[in-house]
Design a protein around this motif. Structure first.
Motif, PDB file in Angstrom:
ATOM      1  N   ARG A  45       0.841  -1.195   0.000  1.00  0.00           N
ATOM      2  CA  ARG A  45       0.000   0.000   0.000  1.00  0.00           C
ATOM      3  C   ARG A  45       0.875   1.244   0.000  1.00  0.00           C
ATOM      4  O   ARG A  45       0.598   2.227  -0.687  1.00  0.00           O
ATOM      5  CB  ARG A  45      -0.936  -0.005   1.220  1.00  0.00           C
ATOM      6  N   GLY A  46       1.943   1.195   0.796  1.00  0.00           N
ATOM      7  CA  GLY A  46       2.860   2.326   0.837  1.00  0.00           C
ATOM      8  C   GLY A  46       3.525   2.578  -0.494  1.00  0.00           C
ATOM      9  O   GLY A  46       3.711   3.718  -0.906  1.00  0.00           O
ATOM     10  N   ALA A  47       3.883   1.492  -1.171  1.00  0.00           N
ATOM     11  CA  ALA A  47       4.553   1.630  -2.460  1.00  0.00           C
ATOM     12  C   ALA A  47       3.633   2.291  -3.481  1.00  0.00           C
ATOM     13  O   ALA A  47       4.070   3.098  -4.301  1.00  0.00           O
ATOM     14  CB  ALA A  47       5.004   0.262  -2.964  1.00  0.00           C
ATOM     15  N   ILE A  48       2.350   1.967  -3.405  1.00  0.00           N
ATOM     16  CA  ILE A  48       1.385   2.577  -4.325  1.00  0.00           C
ATOM     17  C   ILE A  48       1.268   4.072  -4.028  1.00  0.00           C
ATOM     18  O   ILE A  48       1.265   4.914  -4.932  1.00  0.00           O
ATOM     19  CB  ILE A  48       0.017   1.878  -4.212  1.00  0.00           C
ATOM     20  N   LEU A  49       1.194   4.403  -2.733  1.00  0.00           N
ATOM     21  CA  LEU A  49       1.136   5.816  -2.332  1.00  0.00           C
ATOM     22  C   LEU A  49       2.382   6.564  -2.816  1.00  0.00           C
ATOM     23  O   LEU A  49       2.279   7.667  -3.364  1.00  0.00           O
ATOM     24  CB  LEU A  49       1.066   5.916  -0.813  1.00  0.00           C
ATOM     25  N   LEU A  50       3.528   5.958  -2.605  1.00  0.00           N
ATOM     26  CA  LEU A  50       4.774   6.605  -3.013  1.00  0.00           C
ATOM     27  C   LEU A  50       4.787   6.849  -4.504  1.00  0.00           C
ATOM     28  O   LEU A  50       5.191   7.906  -4.986  1.00  0.00           O
ATOM     29  CB  LEU A  50       5.960   5.714  -2.643  1.00  0.00           C
ATOM     30  N   ARG A  51       4.323   5.847  -5.238  1.00  0.00           N
ATOM     31  CA  ARG A  51       4.316   5.960  -6.696  1.00  0.00           C
ATOM     32  C   ARG A  51       3.439   7.124  -7.139  1.00  0.00           C
ATOM     33  O   ARG A  51       3.750   7.826  -8.090  1.00  0.00           O
ATOM     34  CB  ARG A  51       3.814   4.648  -7.297  1.00  0.00           C
ATOM     35  N   GLU A  52       2.318   7.326  -6.400  1.00  0.00           N
ATOM     36  CA  GLU A  52       1.429   8.438  -6.729  1.00  0.00           C
ATOM     37  C   GLU A  52       2.051   9.781  -6.376  1.00  0.00           C
ATOM     38  O   GLU A  52       1.830  10.779  -7.048  1.00  0.00           O
ATOM     39  CB  GLU A  52       0.107   8.291  -5.972  1.00  0.00           C
ATOM     40  N   GLN A  53       2.792   9.814  -5.275  1.00  0.00           N
ATOM     41  CA  GLN A  53       3.207  11.104  -4.717  1.00  0.00           C
ATOM     42  C   GLN A  53       4.620  11.510  -5.090  1.00  0.00           C
ATOM     43  O   GLN A  53       4.932  12.698  -5.115  1.00  0.00           O
ATOM     44  CB  GLN A  53       3.081  11.065  -3.188  1.00  0.00           C
ATOM     45  N   CYS A  54       5.467  10.538  -5.337  1.00  0.00           N
ATOM     46  CA  CYS A  54       6.842  10.865  -5.659  1.00  0.00           C
ATOM     47  C   CYS A  54       6.900  11.531  -7.022  1.00  0.00           C
ATOM     48  O   CYS A  54       6.222  11.108  -7.949  1.00  0.00           O
ATOM     49  CB  CYS A  54       7.669   9.581  -5.670  1.00  0.00           C
ATOM     50  N   PRO A  55       7.677  12.603  -7.140  1.00  0.00           N
ATOM     51  CA  PRO A  55       7.735  13.331  -8.420  1.00  0.00           C
ATOM     52  C   PRO A  55       8.283  12.500  -9.574  1.00  0.00           C
ATOM     53  O   PRO A  55       7.971  12.770 -10.730  1.00  0.00           O
ATOM     54  CB  PRO A  55       8.658  14.518  -8.118  1.00  0.00           C
ATOM     55  N   ASP A  56       9.088  11.517  -9.279  1.00  0.00           N
ATOM     56  CA  ASP A  56       9.609  10.683 -10.351  1.00  0.00           C
ATOM     57  C   ASP A  56       8.638   9.548 -10.626  1.00  0.00           C
ATOM     58  O   ASP A  56       7.832   9.192  -9.791  1.00  0.00           O
ATOM     59  CB  ASP A  56      10.969  10.096  -9.969  1.00  0.00           C
ATOM     60  N   ASP A  57       8.737   8.988 -11.803  1.00  0.00           N
ATOM     61  CA  ASP A  57       7.873   7.871 -12.167  1.00  0.00           C
ATOM     62  C   ASP A  57       8.643   6.587 -11.897  1.00  0.00           C
ATOM     63  O   ASP A  57       9.246   6.007 -12.794  1.00  0.00           O
ATOM     64  CB  ASP A  57       7.467   7.984 -13.635  1.00  0.00           C
ATOM     65  N   ASN A  58       8.613   6.183 -10.648  1.00  0.00           N
ATOM     66  CA  ASN A  58       9.453   5.067 -10.246  1.00  0.00           C
ATOM     67  C   ASN A  58       8.640   3.819  -9.960  1.00  0.00           C
ATOM     68  O   ASN A  58       7.438   3.875  -9.717  1.00  0.00           O
ATOM     69  CB  ASN A  58      10.239   5.422  -8.986  1.00  0.00           C
ATOM     70  N   PHE A  59       9.344   2.720  -9.973  1.00  0.00           N
ATOM     71  CA  PHE A  59       8.758   1.456  -9.557  1.00  0.00           C
ATOM     72  C   PHE A  59       9.427   1.039  -8.255  1.00  0.00           C
ATOM     73  O   PHE A  59      10.658   1.019  -8.158  1.00  0.00           O
ATOM     74  CB  PHE A  59       8.966   0.388 -10.621  1.00  0.00           C
ATOM     75  N   TYR A  60       8.628   0.722  -7.266  1.00  0.00           N
ATOM     76  CA  TYR A  60       9.167   0.402  -5.952  1.00  0.00           C
ATOM     77  C   TYR A  60       8.983  -1.073  -5.641  1.00  0.00           C
ATOM     78  O   TYR A  60       7.861  -1.579  -5.648  1.00  0.00           O
ATOM     79  CB  TYR A  60       8.488   1.233  -4.864  1.00  0.00           C
ATOM     80  N   ASP A  61      10.085  -1.717  -5.384  1.00  0.00           N
ATOM     81  CA  ASP A  61      10.040  -3.120  -5.016  1.00  0.00           C
ATOM     82  C   ASP A  61      10.113  -3.218  -3.496  1.00  0.00           C
ATOM     83  O   ASP A  61      11.135  -2.932  -2.890  1.00  0.00           O
ATOM     84  CB  ASP A  61      11.218  -3.857  -5.651  1.00  0.00           C
ATOM     85  N   VAL A  62       8.999  -3.601  -2.870  1.00  0.00           N
ATOM     86  CA  VAL A  62       8.966  -3.671  -1.411  1.00  0.00           C
ATOM     87  C   VAL A  62       8.743  -5.086  -0.926  1.00  0.00           C
ATOM     88  O   VAL A  62       8.525  -5.324   0.256  1.00  0.00           O
ATOM     89  CB  VAL A  62       7.866  -2.758  -0.836  1.00  0.00           C
ATOM     90  N   ASP A  63       8.798  -6.034  -1.836  1.00  0.00           N
ATOM     91  CA  ASP A  63       8.493  -7.408  -1.460  1.00  0.00           C
ATOM     92  C   ASP A  63       9.544  -8.010  -0.519  1.00  0.00           C
ATOM     93  O   ASP A  63       9.308  -9.032   0.084  1.00  0.00           O
ATOM     94  CB  ASP A  63       8.363  -8.295  -2.699  1.00  0.00           C
TER      95      ASP A  63
END
Ligand SMILES: [Zn+2]
Length: 66
Positions: A45-63
């Motif tokens: 859930r945090g990774a989705i939030l970060l993806r929405e809010q972070c200025p860069d278009d990043n992919f976050y691997d939190v697994d």
């Protein structure tokens, strides 16, 4: 691009006061978000939030955080 996320356990302001949660920090720009709960779904859930809010278009691997 793929960016590392720093995940720390932290008490988060919930509807009924402080509850255990997570702080996820983007290692690229330092932007961070808080999510309630420390279950295995919380980092995602945090990774989705970060993806929405972070200025860069990043992919976050939190697994890795379980
Ligand atoms: Zn970022």
């Amino acid at each position: 691009m793929r960016v590392d996320v720093d995940i720390q356990e932290e008490d988060v302001d919930g509807d009924y006061g402080l509850v255990p949660g997570l702080r996820l920090t983007c290692q690229e720009c330092g932007h961070w978000v808080l999510v309630c709960g420390t279950s295995d779904k919380s980092p995602r859930r945090g990774a989705i939030l970060l993806r929405e809010q972070c200025p860069d278009d990043n992919f976050y691997d939190v697994d890795y955080w379980l």
